[in-house]
Design a protein around this motif. Structure first.
Motif, short mmCIF file in Angstrom:
data_model
loop_
_atom_site.label_atom_id
_atom_site.label_comp_id
_atom_site.label_asym_id
_atom_site.label_seq_id
_atom_site.Cartn_x
_atom_site.Cartn_y
_atom_site.Cartn_z
N GLY A 1 31.95 -4.71 17.59
CA GLY A 1 31.24 -5.46 17.77
C GLY A 1 31.43 -6.91 18.49
O GLY A 1 32.52 -7.30 18.38
N ARG B 1 28.41 -7.33 13.32
CA ARG B 1 27.96 -6.23 14.45
C ARG B 1 28.92 -5.10 14.44
O ARG B 1 28.91 -4.11 15.00
CB ARG B 1 28.01 -6.65 15.76
CG ARG B 1 27.15 -8.03 15.99
CD ARG B 1 25.80 -7.91 15.86
NE ARG B 1 25.21 -6.85 16.79
CZ ARG B 1 24.74 -7.41 18.02
NH1 ARG B 1 24.68 -8.70 18.43
NH2 ARG B 1 24.51 -6.67 19.01
N THR C 1 29.89 -13.01 16.52
CA THR C 1 28.64 -13.74 16.24
C THR C 1 29.24 -14.98 15.60
O THR C 1 30.28 -14.90 14.50
CB THR C 1 27.51 -13.01 15.56
OG1 THR C 1 28.30 -12.67 14.16
CG2 THR C 1 27.20 -11.84 16.04
#
Length: 351
Positions: free
Chosen positions: A316, A312, A319
């Protein structure tokens, strides 16, 4: 190599106004999975039925087939499509790799023994009574009983008959002819060769639907294995584990780094195996923009799934794919045939 068998057209004759016979095809009726379940005297006939039956709708192919676990002694229920593929696989592995029309004829003959009205609109099947014992499927010799039972006006009480046989003999001959009276049973000792046996019978000008019986040979049993997907060579980086499972992390500032991580796990088919596609499952916990997807099947040689932890970018969110696994069941033909007699409970037992 597929075995070729020439099947004579099944036909009957109706008497016209002038008393002359007119040919009429004996059209077989369709059959269902429930009809096939009644065939409890022949592995080959039952498997042939499952291998050629057509599902009414495409979406039904991947639905679970109730009772399939008991039929194949499989650890999980199989879909209609997998059941059909497995039946074809076992026939091929056991030397019964016949074309569809031959397998259909084997099934129709077997169903005519179970009470299924395969030829309910066929005059010949109404006036010629044929009894096929279970021994026809388990022994190389059996007795075929034929009775002339005319139920239509103007049919004579005594007629000539002709019996022709391919892949065997009747009373030591491939052709038998004679005379038969109303309700007078004729008995024929049939000796089968190690091939498909086809019996064509004409009585009083009426052509009975061809009788087609498979050779007396065992069907191989099958073993089931739960195969887990792997990646080769395995990868063991921080937040980038891809071996027999996937552990993937994409996070800015972590040792794993923010870039996207991908792991593709595959199951290769064994030399004598069949991957049962509708048993495939994907496992694993997904966090944020991560995914797990089964790849399209391009051949029967392998099945794969792809796990992705999407990067990301800077700052970010994290994930992650935790303990991602992919598995599918494989059926493998056993080296020896089943020793037990055929019953609903032990049909194609695992060894």
């Amino acid at each position: 190599m597929k075995t070729m068998l020439l099947l004579a057209a099944s036909s009957a004759f109706l008497l016209g106004a002038a008393g002359q016979p007119h040919a009429q095809a004996c059209k077989p009726e369709s059959f269902t999975f429930q009809d096939i379940e009644k065939i409890n005297f022949s592995h080959v006939a039952r498997l042939s039925g499952y291998s050629v039956i057509e599902e009414k709708k495409d979406e039904q192919k991947h639905q679970k087939f109730d009772g399939s676990g008991k039929i194949y002694n499989s650890p999980v229920s199989l879909s209609y499509d997998d059941s059909r593929s497995l039946s074809t696989f076992l026939l091929q592995q056991s030397g019964f790799d016949y074309q569809d029309d031959v397998r259909l004829s084997i099934v129709r003959t077997a169903l005519s023994k179970t009470g299924a009205a395969m030829y309910k609109d066929c005059l010949a099947a109404q006036v010629i009574k044929v009894e096929i014992p279970d021994a026809a499927y388990s022994q190389k010799e059996f007795q075929l009983t034929v009775t002339w039972a005319p139920t239509v006006k103007d049919l004579p009480p005594a007629v000539d008959y002709e019996l022709r046989i391919l892949g065997g003999t009747a009373e030591g001959s491939e052709i038998r002819t004679g005379h038969i009276k109303e309700k007078d049973a004729k008995f024929f000792k049939i000796e089968k060769l190690d091939s498909v046996t086809q019996i064509d019978l004409i009585v009083g000008g009426q052509k009975y639907p061809s009788i087609v019986i498979p050779p007396t040979r065992p069907v191989k049993s099958v073993q089931f294995f739960k195969r887990f997907g792997t990646y080769s060579p395995p990868r063991h980086g921080p937040g980038n584990e891809c071996s027999d499972h996937a552990y993937l992390v994409a996070e800015d500032g972590s040792v794993a780094g923010p870039d996207t991580k991908i792991c593709r796990l595959c199951v290769m088919r064994s030399a004598d195996g069949l991957l049962l596609g509708d048993t495939a499952e994907l496992e694993g916990q997904l966090i944020d923009a991560s995914s797990k997807t089964q790849d399209p099947v391009k051949s029967g040689l392998e099945m794969c799934a792809t796990f992705v932890a999407m990067g990301r970018g800077k700052n970010g969110p994290r994930t992650e794919v935790r303990n991602g696994r992919f598995y599918v069941y494989e059926a493998v033909a056993a080296p020896t045939p089943p020793a037990q007699p055929l019953t609903v409970q032990n049909f194609l037992p695992m060894q």
